[in-house]
Scaffold this active site. Sequence first.
Site, PDB file in Angstrom:
ATOM      1  N   GLU A 166       0.806  -1.222   0.000  1.00  0.00           N
ATOM      2  CA  GLU A 166       0.000   0.000   0.000  1.00  0.00           C
ATOM      3  C   GLU A 166       0.848   1.285   0.000  1.00  0.00           C
ATOM      4  OE1 GLU A 166      -2.024   0.374   3.665  1.00  0.00           O
ATOM      5  OE2 GLU A 166      -3.200   2.105   3.027  1.00  0.00           O
ATOM      6  N   THR A 211       2.624  -8.231  -0.619  1.00  0.00           N
ATOM      7  CA  THR A 211       2.457  -8.057   0.827  1.00  0.00           C
ATOM      8  C   THR A 211       1.859  -9.333   1.413  1.00  0.00           C
ATOM      9  OG1 THR A 211       1.198  -7.007   2.617  1.00  0.00           O
ATOM     10  CG2 THR A 211       0.261  -6.793   0.433  1.00  0.00           C
ATOM     11  N   ASP A 259      -0.020  -9.243   3.755  1.00  0.00           N
ATOM     12  CA  ASP A 259      -1.330  -8.856   4.295  1.00  0.00           C
ATOM     13  C   ASP A 259      -2.478  -9.125   3.310  1.00  0.00           C
ATOM     14  OD1 ASP A 259       0.193  -7.912   6.385  1.00  0.00           O
ATOM     15  OD2 ASP A 259       0.130  -5.826   5.717  1.00  0.00           O
ATOM     16  N   MET A 277      -0.134 -11.478  11.881  1.00  0.00           N
ATOM     17  CA  MET A 277      -0.025 -10.146  11.273  1.00  0.00           C
ATOM     18  C   MET A 277      -1.191  -9.897  10.308  1.00  0.00           C
ATOM     19  SD  MET A 277       3.985  -9.536  10.491  1.00  0.00           S
ATOM     20  CE  MET A 277       5.062  -8.861  11.749  1.00  0.00           C
ATOM     21  N   GLY A 278      -1.080  -8.826   9.528  1.00  0.00           N
ATOM     22  CA  GLY A 278      -2.115  -8.541   8.517  1.00  0.00           C
ATOM     23  C   GLY A 278      -2.585  -7.108   8.509  1.00  0.00           C
ATOM     24  N   GLU A 338      -3.513  -8.969  14.336  1.00  0.00           N
ATOM     25  CA  GLU A 338      -2.899  -7.868  15.100  1.00  0.00           C
ATOM     26  C   GLU A 338      -3.733  -6.590  15.056  1.00  0.00           C
ATOM     27  OE1 GLU A 338       0.867  -6.899  13.283  1.00  0.00           O
ATOM     28  OE2 GLU A 338      -0.067  -6.399  11.365  1.00  0.00           O
ATOM     29  N   ARG A 394      -2.569 -19.004  27.439  1.00  0.00           N
ATOM     30  CA  ARG A 394      -1.228 -18.567  27.027  1.00  0.00           C
ATOM     31  C   ARG A 394      -1.313 -17.875  25.677  1.00  0.00           C
ATOM     32  NH1 ARG A 394       2.800 -21.301  29.915  1.00  0.00           N
ATOM     33  NH2 ARG A 394       1.910 -21.773  31.945  1.00  0.00           N
ATOM     34  N   GLN A 401       6.266 -15.081  10.236  1.00  0.00           N
ATOM     35  CA  GLN A 401       5.337 -15.208   9.107  1.00  0.00           C
ATOM     36  C   GLN A 401       5.876 -14.596   7.826  1.00  0.00           C
ATOM     37  OE1 GLN A 401       1.173 -13.900  10.835  1.00  0.00           O
ATOM     38  NE2 GLN A 401       2.861 -13.239  12.086  1.00  0.00           N
TER      39      GLN A 401
END
Length: 343
Positions: free
Chosen positions: A103, A126, A128, A170-171, A223, A267, A275
Site C-alpha cells: 500500500e 504483501t 497482508d 499479522m495482517g 494484530e 497462554r 510469518q
Amino acid sequence: MRVGVLTGGGDCPGLNAAIRAIVRRGIDGHGHEILGFRDGWRGPLDDDWSELNVESTAGILPRGGTILGTSRTNPFKRDGGERIVRERLDTLALDGLIAIGGEDTLGAAARLHDEAGLPVLGVPKTIDNDLGATDMTFGFDTAVHVATEAIDRLHTTAESHNRILVVEVMGRHAGWIALHSGLAGGADAILVPERPFDVEKVCDLIRRRHSRGRYFSIVVVAEGAVPAEGTMQTLEGASDEFGHLRLGGIGQQLGPEIEERTGFETRVTVLGHVQRGGTPTAYDRVLATRLGVAASDAAQGGRWGVMPALRGSKIELVALRDAVSELRLVPPEEYEIAETFFG
Ligand code: F6P
C-alpha cells in the site's frame, strides 16, 4: 532501455523471485539494463544502487527477503523528495522505475506517476493481501502456510495441557492471514479487524467447548483486531513514516482477559516476523515470477502508472491508483463461513 527496480515496505517471501523475473525478462527478452536501488525509496533519494544482471540474481528464486533490502522510507516526507527522484532518473538515464511494494510503496509510486508525471510502475506484494485491484498478493500464501503450521503445533500442546492458546498473526487492518490460517488450522475463534469483537462472546464460545468436553481452545487474533466499543481496554502503539500505527500487542491484552473471565489457563503466542521470513511457497514464487515478467513487459511497452494484477487466473494491467485507493478487506460472507466452526 534502462530500468530501475526497488523493493519497499515490509519484506515478504517472493520478492527475490519478482526481482529475478524482471532481470531475466528485461535483459534476455528486451535487452534492458537494470539498476537495483537499495532499501526502497531510500535508494533513489540517496543515490544508492548497483547494476543487476543474470549472474548477480542467480540462485535467488527460493530465497526469502529481498536482495535489494527494503525500508519504509516515504519520498514525500523528504524535503524535495519528488524532485530528487526525478533528478535521479535523469542523471542515471533511466527510462523508468519498477517499484515492488504494498500500500505505502505503491501509494508513493502512484503519486509520483499521477502528480509528478514520472515513469513509474508497480508490482503488488504483501503478506497482508490487502491491496485493491488484485485478487491476491504474493507473500500471503507463504504467511498463511507458516501460521497454519504454527496453529497445528499449538493445537497438540494446547490439548495436552487443557489450555486456551491465543495466537496473534499479522495482517495490519485486514484479517486475511487470521481468517485463512484460522480456517485451515481449525481455530475455535478468529478475530479480525473487520469485525470488532466482544471478549465476553469469545469467552462464551470457549465455555461452550468446555461444556462439550473440549478442554482446550485456539483463538486466532489478527494484530489489527479491535474490541467492540466499551467491551475491553486496549493500548496504542507508535506510527511509521506513512502515518501507520505499529500494530501488535492485542494478543497479550486478550490472553489475560480471557483467563480472568473464564478461569481457564490461557497462554499467548505472537507469531510476528516468522510469518514474513523464509522460503516462499511454490505458489508465491510462481505468482511473483508472473508479475515480474508482466512488469518488465509493461516497462518495455511504456505502460507507466500501472501494475500487473492477478484477476481470476490471469495477469492484467490495472491503474496503480486503483490498487491503493481502497484496502481489500475480508467480506462478511467469508467471515461467516469461518464462524460456522467457532466454539
Ligand atoms: O505489511 C506487512 C507487515 O508484516 C504487517 O502485517 C505488519 O503490521 C507490519 O508489516 C510490521 O512491520 P515491521 O516489520 O516494520 O514491524
